[in-house]
Design an enzyme around this catalytic site. Structure first.
Site, mmCIF file in Angstrom:
data_model
loop_
_atom_site.group_PDB
_atom_site.id
_atom_site.type_symbol
_atom_site.label_atom_id
_atom_site.label_comp_id
_atom_site.label_asym_id
_atom_site.label_seq_id
_atom_site.Cartn_x
_atom_site.Cartn_y
_atom_site.Cartn_z
ATOM 1 N N GLU A 1 -9.147 -29.178 70.958
ATOM 2 C CA GLU A 1 -8.744 -29.298 69.563
ATOM 3 C C GLU A 1 -7.232 -29.655 69.592
ATOM 4 O OE1 GLU A 1 -10.100 -26.465 66.682
ATOM 5 O OE2 GLU A 1 -12.086 -26.735 67.332
ATOM 6 N N TYR B 1 -16.589 -19.276 65.744
ATOM 7 C CA TYR B 1 -17.758 -18.277 65.860
ATOM 8 C C TYR B 1 -17.502 -17.450 67.318
ATOM 9 C CZ TYR B 1 -20.812 -19.938 62.049
ATOM 10 O OH TYR B 1 -21.304 -20.241 60.665
ATOM 11 N N GLY B 2 -16.848 -18.236 68.198
ATOM 12 C CA GLY B 2 -17.006 -17.788 69.814
ATOM 13 C C GLY B 2 -16.264 -16.564 70.131
ATOM 14 N N ASP C 1 -23.159 -26.464 62.920
ATOM 15 C CA ASP C 1 -22.250 -25.746 63.853
ATOM 16 C C ASP C 1 -21.364 -24.991 63.350
ATOM 17 O OD1 ASP C 1 -20.828 -25.480 66.506
ATOM 18 O OD2 ASP C 1 -19.378 -26.851 65.935
ATOM 19 N N SER C 2 -20.395 -24.146 63.869
ATOM 20 C CA SER C 2 -19.385 -23.337 63.343
ATOM 21 C C SER C 2 -18.426 -23.987 62.727
ATOM 22 C CB SER C 2 -18.664 -22.322 64.422
ATOM 23 O OG SER C 2 -18.384 -23.184 65.451
ATOM 24 N N CYS D 1 -21.146 -24.867 75.390
ATOM 25 C CA CYS D 1 -20.130 -24.857 74.157
ATOM 26 C C CYS D 1 -20.100 -26.205 73.717
ATOM 27 C CB CYS D 1 -18.751 -24.199 74.498
ATOM 28 S SG CYS D 1 -17.510 -24.484 73.266
ATOM 29 N N THR D 2 -20.122 -26.617 72.481
ATOM 30 C CA THR D 2 -20.315 -27.752 71.468
ATOM 31 C C THR D 2 -18.978 -28.747 72.217
ATOM 32 O OG1 THR D 2 -18.889 -26.721 69.979
ATOM 33 C CG2 THR D 2 -21.474 -27.208 69.630
ATOM 34 N N HIS D 3 -17.713 -27.846 72.280
ATOM 35 C CA HIS D 3 -16.521 -28.680 72.680
ATOM 36 C C HIS D 3 -16.580 -29.245 74.260
ATOM 37 C CE1 HIS D 3 -15.374 -26.923 69.004
ATOM 38 N NE2 HIS D 3 -14.239 -27.247 68.978
ATOM 39 N N CYS E 1 -24.410 -25.138 67.569
ATOM 40 C CA CYS E 1 -23.543 -24.105 68.252
ATOM 41 C C CYS E 1 -24.053 -23.197 69.203
ATOM 42 C CB CYS E 1 -23.121 -23.075 67.166
ATOM 43 S SG CYS E 1 -21.681 -21.984 67.211
ATOM 44 N N ASN E 2 -23.545 -23.153 70.299
ATOM 45 C CA ASN E 2 -23.962 -22.267 71.540
ATOM 46 C C ASN E 2 -23.874 -20.912 71.095
ATOM 47 O OD1 ASN E 2 -24.435 -23.455 74.574
ATOM 48 N ND2 ASN E 2 -23.621 -24.820 73.148
ATOM 49 N N THR E 3 -22.545 -20.569 70.610
ATOM 50 C CA THR E 3 -22.655 -19.046 70.045
ATOM 51 C C THR E 3 -23.598 -18.708 69.018
ATOM 52 O OG1 THR E 3 -20.235 -19.306 70.503
ATOM 53 C CG2 THR E 3 -20.942 -17.453 69.060
HETATM 54 N N1 DGL Z 1 -19.345 -24.332 68.341
HETATM 55 C C1 DGL Z 1 -18.813 -23.120 69.348
HETATM 56 C C2 DGL Z 1 -19.947 -23.222 70.386
HETATM 57 O O1 DGL Z 1 -20.524 -23.998 70.847
HETATM 58 C C3 DGL Z 1 -17.582 -23.497 69.783
HETATM 59 C C4 DGL Z 1 -16.528 -23.217 68.776
HETATM 60 C C5 DGL Z 1 -16.260 -21.802 68.129
HETATM 61 O O2 DGL Z 1 -16.071 -20.773 68.738
HETATM 62 O O3 DGL Z 1 -16.913 -21.599 67.034
HETATM 63 O O4 DGL Z 1 -19.954 -21.940 71.097
#
Ligand code: DGL
Length: 272
Positions: free
Chosen positions: A158, A48-49, A16-17, A190-192, A79-81
């Protein structure tokens, strides 16, 4: 370092990012309790987003190189991005079973929607890539898909404000458009976002099917390991090893919030 050939008892890599992918790790641990995991969080380059596809692909490639050297039998792009913008590119470059979170979530949504009206929420870069809509089209679903970028959700979560009035007001502003198209399924792209489901359900409806990437990719990976006869055959799994590219402020607090327990065995490495 020399490349080591993985075996069925080798760990699964998750990247993940940053720390958000720990929500995916948590699901994978539940679905695959006998497997061992290596978690890589690119905390020096998060988020990363907000970044271009080109940059996210470059970072992701460095992480894949790392996993290739660490005897991982499969890699999950939590990471979804990175899944949205880098998966296809990485798949062509690396000869290692690779799992994104977009494909299984789209498959899951297609199988669970009744009215075929689907919502997707994610970071700016995920939504801008149109990866979810393209995957729905590729799988021939005939679904009506609406994607909405919610860039403020990550910093709110966060900050520890996922379930506050501030979060609710921002969620109302972002998610308002879903009300007009009567979605029955929402992909948390998104992971969060799993941390914020109470607020999301309050704003939309508690009746909506929520699609969690950790769960959908976990089911897909489990199925793959079974079919390939590639499940861990040793009696117990190894403790998770964590690698991060930076120790941000609030590292421990954030990590334990996403994972639901303290992070041990965290190693700082610099790969880029
Ligand atoms: N992990 C990123 C995602 O799932 C979210 C946080 C980021 O922007 O890096 O897209």
């Amino acid at each position: 370092m020399e490349t080591i050939k993985p075996s069925q008892n080798s760990p699964i890599g998750i990247f993940d990012s940053g720390l958000g992918g720990l929500t995916v790790l948590k699901s994978l641990e539940t679905i695959l309790p006998n497997e061992s995991f290596i978690y890589f969080g690119d905390t020096a380059h998060v988020p990363y987003g907000t970044k271009s596809a080109e940059t996210v692909i470059r970072y992701s490639q460095h992480i894949m190189d790392f996993f290739q050297k660490h005897e991982t039998k499969a890699v999950v792009i939590a990471c979804n991005t990175a899944s949205a913008v880098a998966f296809q590119h990485l798949q062509q470059l690396y000869n290692i079973p690779l799992f994104d979170v977009v494909t299984p979530s789209v498959e899951f949504a297609i199988n669970h929607t009744k009215n075929k009206n689907i919502g997707v929420v994610g970071t700016f870069s995920t939504i801008y890539s149109n990866a979810y809509t393209k995957m729905f089209q590729k799988l021939g679903s005939g679904c009506n898909v609406k994607e909405i970028a919610c860039p403020l959700f990550v910093p709110i979560i966060e900050e520890g404000w996922a379930n506050t009035d501030i979060a609710e007001n921002i969620a109302k502003t972002y998610l308002n458009e879903f009300q007009n198209i009567n979605i029955d399924t929402l992909i948390l792209g998104c992971t969060h976002y799993p941390i914020m489901v109470n607020t999301i359900q309050k704003v939309l409806s508690s009746q909506i099917n929520l699609v969690y990437s950790g769960k959908t990719v976990g089911i897909k990976l489990k199925d793959y390991l079974k079919k390939q006869n590639y499940e861990n055959s040793s009696l117990s799994s190894q403790p998770v090893k964590y690698f991060v590219t930076d120790f941000p402020q609030k590292f421990d607090e954030l990590g334990s919030r996403f994972l639901g327990r303290q992070l041990n065995n965290v190693v700082h490495i610099s790969i880029i």
